[in-house]
Design a protein around this motif. Sequence first.
Motif: not given
Length: 477
Positions: A70-89
């Motif tokens: 992807p050219d960019f990402g969007v993380v909606g819910p809190e649980d993936p954020l707590f688990h580092g979803a944005a860090d992976v991007f």
Amino acid sequence: MKVLLIGDGAREHAMAEALASSPQGYRVYALSSYINPGIREAVIRTGGEYLKGNINSQEEIDSAIRKVSPDFGVVGPEDPLFHGAADVFRRNGIPVVGPNSSNAEIERSKVWMRQIMWKYKIDGRLRFRSFTSLEEASKFIVDYGGSVAVKPAEQVGGKGVKVVADIQAYLSNEKRRALSKSVDEIGSLVKNEVKIIIEEKVDGPEYTLHVLTDGHTFLPLPLAQDYKHAYQDGIGPETGGMGSISGPGNLLPFINSEEYDKTFRIVQDTANAIKQETGYSYKGFISGQMMLTELWGPTVIEFYSRMGDPETSSIIPRISSDFGYLLQLTAEEKLSKAKLEVTEEPSVVRAVAPLGYPLRRDLATGKEFQLDVRAMEEKGCKVYFGSISYEGGKLISRGSRALELAALGSFEDASRRLDGCIKMISANTELVYRTDIGRTLDEQMEKVEIVRYSYQNRVKRGSLGVSADWAPNGGLW
Ligand SMILES: Nc1ncnc2c1ncn2[C@@H]1O[C@H](COP(=O)(O)OP(=O)(O)O)[C@@H](O)[C@H]1O
Ligand SMILES: [Mg+2]
């Protein structure tokens, strides 16, 4: 441009819809734990792809990123954020909307949040104490003898908060046992050492301010108010939210622009404090779940590291500029170029769940819904799919709030439109929803006058936050 959206609820449907209808012509890709019919439609319409997987797994997000690039990402819910979803991007070099896991702590840990607020002397902080021992927590409540809010020290999916308002009742022996039991129950939800946070209890209207930031620029969205209780007139168990309202303009009828500005400052100060603490700029949504109180004026109840749900469904339809592009600009750290236009007209959102929600989710699961989205849109309702999945052409409920319907107009007109649209839903079960949302504003406006009068007097006397309640007890806080 390709965008990869992580999440599966009504909030993510609203985001997918905003991205899919952007003049920027995004191709929407999504990773969800089930096939949300609304996200699916946005994906198909834009020629993207819908991936099913565990949204809390760094590995699965990583492989989705490799697959989609992807050219960019969007993380909606809190649980993936707590688990580092944005860090992976970010590790993959992909710009993303969402704080990294260390900054998402502002939502995950209610204790860390309060510590930061006190360390940086941010306005609207409540006195609190945190406990590793459940007995000590119970003892504190009894010794203190005032009203308190007892919470799990960490976010456990919106469960466990107890507001103890009638402390005298709790002090009788029997009630005292009940209180220790509830403290034990709350504590058992938390895995880490610090189990319980106790805060002074406050009262007043609640509202949420969502702020979008790329680490440099802060862009506040219009206020929203959500309705947590399951049944009409705010009774019954707390839920993830049975609906919300937003507007007119950037405000709510019972919050003025001074309070809005003050709240915006609190959220910005907190984002800056987080950066000081973790070393990382805060990027994504940081949202203040607030209460206007006599004691502190605009007061922080908690922070979200994302958009609220169902607040999102009342906010996004009111944004007349390109919300999808706003997300891209945030991810790419170009938010200073953004333009945000908000309709003056308010909105009302009503969540619809199958009978059984919230106490008997088993009964609310596996029900079939039938609805003609286009016909409902013609009646002036936006339909966002929540806890409901697309299974071989059928719409099957998953035990929670299946739909969120949004309507714009005066609060009364919007509410009436929702009354009509709800009748257009058919399902092989009865439905649970509230018709009072958007219809209790006079009451809220009357109540807020007392609160406002009191805290403004405190501002004049320089006694904001000074409470007679705690001083005589030897500085228990
Ligand atoms: N200090 C407090 N005083 C009074 N009410 C509170 C307090 N803290 C929380 N509440 C009430 O409890 C609800 C849930 O608390 P919150 O901290 O938002 O936890 P969560 O949403 O994670 O369950 C709030 O929306 C508010 O109505
Ligand atoms: Mg909350």
